[in-house]
Design an enzyme around this catalytic site. Structure first.
Site, mmCIF file in Angstrom:
data_model
loop_
_atom_site.group_PDB
_atom_site.id
_atom_site.type_symbol
_atom_site.label_atom_id
_atom_site.label_comp_id
_atom_site.label_asym_id
_atom_site.label_seq_id
_atom_site.Cartn_x
_atom_site.Cartn_y
_atom_site.Cartn_z
ATOM 1 N N TYR A 144 -13.701 -24.191 -18.618
ATOM 2 C CA TYR A 144 -14.724 -23.499 -17.834
ATOM 3 C C TYR A 144 -15.527 -22.617 -18.769
ATOM 4 O O TYR A 144 -14.969 -21.916 -19.615
ATOM 5 C CB TYR A 144 -14.059 -22.635 -16.760
ATOM 6 N N ASP A 239 -15.923 -21.004 -27.130
ATOM 7 C CA ASP A 239 -16.039 -20.089 -26.011
ATOM 8 C C ASP A 239 -14.789 -19.223 -26.008
ATOM 9 O O ASP A 239 -13.743 -19.620 -25.507
ATOM 10 C CB ASP A 239 -16.201 -20.870 -24.701
ATOM 11 N N LYS A 267 -15.426 -10.568 -21.233
ATOM 12 C CA LYS A 267 -14.171 -9.989 -20.761
ATOM 13 C C LYS A 267 -13.706 -8.787 -21.594
ATOM 14 O O LYS A 267 -14.251 -7.706 -21.416
ATOM 15 C CB LYS A 267 -13.116 -11.094 -20.632
HETATM 16 C C1 LIG Z 1 -14.540 -16.070 -17.553
HETATM 17 C C2 LIG Z 1 -15.041 -17.077 -18.489
HETATM 18 C C3 LIG Z 1 -16.410 -17.358 -18.620
HETATM 19 C C4 LIG Z 1 -17.438 -16.753 -17.716
HETATM 20 O O1 LIG Z 1 -17.561 -15.382 -17.849
HETATM 21 P P1 LIG Z 1 -18.233 -14.552 -16.656
HETATM 22 O O2 LIG Z 1 -18.260 -13.151 -17.172
HETATM 23 O O3 LIG Z 1 -17.366 -14.757 -15.462
HETATM 24 O O4 LIG Z 1 -19.593 -15.111 -16.434
HETATM 25 C C5 LIG Z 1 -16.813 -18.235 -19.598
HETATM 26 N N1 LIG Z 1 -15.911 -18.831 -20.402
HETATM 27 C C6 LIG Z 1 -14.599 -18.599 -20.294
HETATM 28 C C7 LIG Z 1 -13.656 -19.274 -21.234
HETATM 29 C C8 LIG Z 1 -14.108 -17.735 -19.331
HETATM 30 O O5 LIG Z 1 -12.788 -17.544 -19.212
#
Ligand SMILES: *Cc1c(COP(=O)(O)O)cnc(C)c1O
Length: 429
Positions: A144, A239, A267
């Site tokens: 994701y 990511d 995060k």
């Molecule tokens: C949470 C997450 C996102 C998205 O971040 P948001 O702040 O919710 O938009 C993208 N990539 C990864 C791996 C994530 O865990």
């Protein structure tokens, strides 16, 4: 345990907020029952609107690596509040946090702040496409990367939980440019690149998959992505929105020793406030406006409050042994769980890297792929989830979310968790 107030609030919430939540996984759809309304947190605990307290393994879905109400983060925030909320101009603190991020994650020569992880991945992909002048992107099943249109294909937790891997409203033309490969399938990646490598702008990957529960890379997987990108001139994007400052000070890239061209963060770097960031090689970052022709912008980007919280958090996590201690906490908790599951005769296995972990109700003891995750016993998870909750342990309400420990989790919290787990495992058989 009473949940009357949460139930009442959820009724009202459903009237005014779609599904009663501002992000789908919060709705408890995949585990059933009523979502809890949380009114506060303290250290390793959250407190719900009925005044029940729980050991928290959600950590706001990742950011709260120092636990709730960390005093140095709160102090930094109140200091910034006195100076104002934002100016639409660069601040000294933004330079400071950019320097720190580049120091801790050396593949970043430059970094730009945004306000969410979604924005970070979206911008990194636009940049990779602008830089390479190619359109095709490669992602992996179960990963994701935020709710970016072109990335909502086989996209992990939120979407998996709803059983809708794709979203309505995303033009097919967008996802036609996204090619999905199998996570940890080295040969599949090589074969695809051999055929189409010259058209690939970038690979985007979670270096440790954290949105199909927690699945670390097998040896050679990340290395293969690196060598394919080198060979075909594609950009490798890690990511690390979840793994950055979560599994190690230098992120997953430091754990596995593979260097991406661009990295998306989020995060943890916001210390609990809305933040994202993307950065990497200077020659690529130079293509972003105002230096270059790839447009990217944000009114609240680099918000002084978020930057203040982020800086306080970076100070705390750069203390010696911070990640060793965090890792040890997770290890102790997971090995205790495994013991209790074995004693109860429940098929159970775990994955863990630093402060991030996954629990699986799986028969074989290695979970390394999306297919392995899908083979887990979802009824067992559901039982486990609800018994843990009733016994004071707050887990993410989905078998596809990773779990998180914070530096506020100690012996007492682990014991409480293991006592609850013992009850849960005994009710599964
Ligand atoms: C949470 C997450 C996102 C998205 O971040 P948001 O702040 O919710 O938009 C993208 N990539 C990864 C791996 C994530 O865990």
């Amino acid at each position: 345990m009473k949940h009357d107030r949460s139930r009442e609030l959820f009724e009202q919430a459903q009237t005014y907020i779609p599904g009663g939540v501002n992000s789908p996984v919060r709705a408890f759809k995949s585990v059933g029952g009523n979502p809890l309304f949380i009114k506060g947190g303290e250290g390793a605990y959250v407190i719900d609107s009925d005044d029940n307290s729980y050991v928290d393994y959600v950590g706001a879905y990742g950011p709260l690596i120092l636990g709730h109400r960390n005093q140095s983060v709160l102090a930094a925030l109140s200091e910034q509040l006195k100076a104002g909320l934002g100016y639409g101009a660069t601040t000294e603190a933004e330079v400071e946090i950019a320097k720190k991020i580049c120091k801790f994650v050396p593949s970043l020569e430059q970094v730009r702040l945004v306000t969410s992880g979604t924005e970070a991945t979206m911008s990194a992909i636009r940049l990779a496409r602008g830089y390479t002048r190619r359109d095709l992107i490669v992602k992996f099943e179960g990963c994701y990367h935020g709710h970016v249109d072109g990335l909502l294909v086989k996209a992990g937790s939120g979407a998996l939980t709803l059983g809708e891997p794709d979203s309505l409203g995303v033009p097919k033309a967008y996802t036609d440019l996204t090619h999905v490969l199998t996570y940890n399938d080295i040969e599949g990646v090589k074969a695809f690149f051999k055929e189409h490598g010259e058209r690939v702008a970038c690979i985007i990957v979670e270096p440790i998959a954290g949105n199909m529960n927690c699945v670390p890379p097998v040896p050679g997987f990340l290395e293969t992505l690196r060598s394919c990108c080198n060979e075909f001139g594609s950009v490798l994007i890690f990511d690390e929105v979840m793994t950055g400052f979560r599994v190690a000070l230098g992120g997953a890239q430091s754990v596995y020793g593979v260097t991406p061209d661009l990295t998306a963060l989020g995060k943890v770097i916001g210390g609990g406030l809305p933040v994202g960031a993307f950065g990497g090689r200077k020659d690529i970052m130079d293509h972003i406006a105002p230096n270059g022709a790839v447009y990217q912008a944000g009114t609240l980007s680099g918000s002084p409050l978020a930057v203040a919280a982020g800086l306080a958090m970076l100070d705390a996590v750069s203390a010696p042994d911070f990640y060793d201690k965090l890792s040890a906490t997770a290890e102790t908790m997971l090995s205790g769980m495994k013991e209790r599951a074995d004693a109860a005769g429940v098929p159970f296995t775990t994955n863990q890297v630093g402060g991030m972990f996954g629990c699986f109700f799986n028969k074989h003891d290695k979970v390394t792929s999306y297919a392995d995750v899908m083979a887990g016993d979802s009824a067992a998870f559901q039982t486990y989830f609800h018994i843990m909750l009733e016994n004071g342990v707050y887990l993410a309400p989905s078998a596809f979310e990773a779990g998180f420990v914070s530096s506020a989790h100690g012996t007492e919290e682990i014991q409480l968790t293991l006592d609850a787990a013992e009850k849960a495992f005994n009710s599964i058989t």
